[in-house]
Design a protein around this motif. Structure first.
Motif, short mmCIF file in Angstrom:
data_model
loop_
_atom_site.label_atom_id
_atom_site.label_comp_id
_atom_site.label_asym_id
_atom_site.label_seq_id
_atom_site.Cartn_x
_atom_site.Cartn_y
_atom_site.Cartn_z
N ALA A 126 -1.15 -25.08 69.87
CA ALA A 126 -1.02 -24.18 71.02
C ALA A 126 -0.99 -24.94 72.34
CB ALA A 126 -2.18 -23.16 71.03
N GLY A 127 -1.05 -26.26 72.29
CA GLY A 127 -1.02 -27.05 73.51
C GLY A 127 0.40 -27.28 74.00
N VAL A 128 0.56 -27.24 75.32
CA VAL A 128 1.85 -27.53 75.95
C VAL A 128 1.59 -28.66 76.96
CG1 VAL A 128 3.78 -26.66 77.32
CG2 VAL A 128 2.61 -25.14 75.70
N GLY A 129 2.15 -29.84 76.70
CA GLY A 129 1.94 -30.98 77.57
C GLY A 129 3.20 -31.33 78.35
N VAL A 130 3.03 -31.61 79.64
CA VAL A 130 4.17 -31.93 80.50
C VAL A 130 3.85 -33.19 81.28
CG1 VAL A 130 5.75 -31.10 82.28
CG2 VAL A 130 4.62 -29.45 80.74
N ILE A 131 4.66 -34.23 81.13
CA ILE A 131 4.45 -35.48 81.86
C ILE A 131 5.57 -35.65 82.88
CG2 ILE A 131 5.70 -36.94 80.21
CD1 ILE A 131 3.36 -39.00 80.60
N MET A 132 5.18 -35.99 84.10
CA MET A 132 6.14 -35.98 85.20
C MET A 132 6.20 -37.33 85.90
SD MET A 132 5.35 -32.10 86.51
CE MET A 132 6.84 -32.04 87.52
N THR A 133 6.92 -37.39 86.98
CA THR A 133 7.18 -38.62 87.70
C THR A 133 5.93 -39.44 87.96
OG1 THR A 133 8.10 -39.51 89.77
CG2 THR A 133 7.08 -37.35 89.88
N GLY A 134 6.04 -40.76 87.82
CA GLY A 134 4.89 -41.61 88.08
C GLY A 134 5.08 -43.01 87.55
N MET A 135 4.35 -43.92 88.14
CA MET A 135 4.41 -45.33 87.74
C MET A 135 3.43 -45.59 86.60
SD MET A 135 3.92 -48.54 90.36
CE MET A 135 5.01 -47.71 91.51
N ALA B 297 7.80 -22.02 76.13
CA ALA B 297 6.87 -22.67 75.21
C ALA B 297 5.64 -21.82 74.98
CB ALA B 297 6.49 -24.05 75.74
N VAL B 298 5.11 -21.24 76.06
CA VAL B 298 3.91 -20.39 75.94
C VAL B 298 4.22 -19.12 75.18
CG1 VAL B 298 2.28 -18.99 77.25
CG2 VAL B 298 2.77 -21.35 77.96
N SER B 299 5.40 -18.54 75.41
CA SER B 299 5.77 -17.32 74.69
C SER B 299 5.90 -17.59 73.20
CB SER B 299 7.08 -16.75 75.24
OG SER B 299 8.19 -17.56 74.88
#
Length: 298
Positions: free
Chosen positions: A226-235, A292-294
């Protein structure tokens, strides 16, 4: 249907009953107008009443003095002139159904999705875009943004202004409620604990605190698929290994695409580990998160 179109609105808030916040939401959803809130309940822009007004869509929120001097009146006129020049942007919250106020300590039947986002260099702007598109989301959102602790208050203000959902700084042992956004405080790890409790801590000692890996690993442990992970801009590569844990639990993992990243380091590291299922620009990530949550709740 609105019949008046003022250049600006000055709103006095004398209570915390929520009527003022509702008024702001409706104005900004249907007839966007620069709103300045004045209240004796506000000590500064970080006061709860100020944050609530900014979340609803007000342009600024300031303390109201006990008595007005010529200097204070002059300052107010200057402020009103300045905000009247701002082009107000439609704020979505007034057009949304109100979130249920059921007891958050008693989760309903079925699985509860939890969304975890992490970003570093270039993150605030990208996060603001994503949060603006999450209206109606029925899941808590936990955010790690690498940032100097001194700038946490400014980040809160920015996210609250942009977000379609209420935003607050996470507190230790608080309950993560669906439809709310929780920012990790500067200098402290944010983790998900059993029963959707939030946990703050100073250990382990890591390059970044808060750490994206710590957040993602805790979400993988306590939500499973049930986890939704989002990784975004970054060094760097913070978050890549934690996101892989969510992926291994068959949770859904998303990343910001290279073209829209200020620095593609973090999403690229996750991609190289095989932790990502989808790469998208920020304006499309919100839709992907809602879907994703739906799927979790289907």
């Amino acid at each position: 249907m609105a019949r008046e179109y003022p250049d600006a609105i000055i709103l006095g808030l004398s209570t915390n009953g929520g009527s003022g916040q509702y008024f702001i939401e409706q104005v900004m959803a249907h007839t966007p107008t620069p709103i300045l809130v004045l209240s004796t309940r506000i000590a500064d822009r970080h006061s709860p009443s100020a944050v609530a007004a900014l979340v609803a869509g007000a342009l600024d929120a300031l303390p109201a003095p006990d008595s007005w001097s010529a200097e204070l009146e002059s300052q107010l006129r200057h402020t009103v002139r300045q905000i009247s020049k701002v082009r107000a942007i439609r704020h979505p919250r007034g057009g949304l159904a109100r979130i249920s106020t059921a007891d958050p300590t008693k989760p309903g039947s079925g699985r509860q999705a939890v969304v975890a986002l992490a970003a570093s260099t270039g993150g605030p702007k990208a996060l603001a875009t994503v949060l603006a598109g999450l209206g109606g989301l029925n899941a808590p959102v936990l955010i790690v943004q690498h940032l100097n602790p001194d700038f946490t208050g400014g980040l809160l203000d920015w996210m609250a202004r942009a977000s379609a959902l209420p935003v607050e700084i996470a507190t230790h042992d608080g309950v993560a409620q669906p439809g709310r956004v929780y920012l990790a405080p500067g200098g402290s790890h944010l983790r998900l604990a059993p029963n959707r409790r939030l946990e703050l801590g100073s250990t382990p000692v890591t390059t970044h605190r808060p750490s994206a890996d710590e957040l993602f690993r805790s979400v993988a442990e306590h939500t499973g698929s049930a986890g939704v992970g989002v990784i975004m801009t970054g060094m760097g590569d913070d978050g890549a290994r934690g996101l892989l844990e969510i992926h291994r639990q068959r949770g859904q993992t998303l990343g910001q695409d290279q073209a829209s990243c200020a620095v593609f380091g973090m999403p690229q590291a996750a991609q190289r580990l095989g932790a990502l299922t989808t790469l998208l620009p920020p304006e499309q990530l919100a839709t992907a998160i809602l879907r994703a949550v739906s799927l979790v709740r289907a």
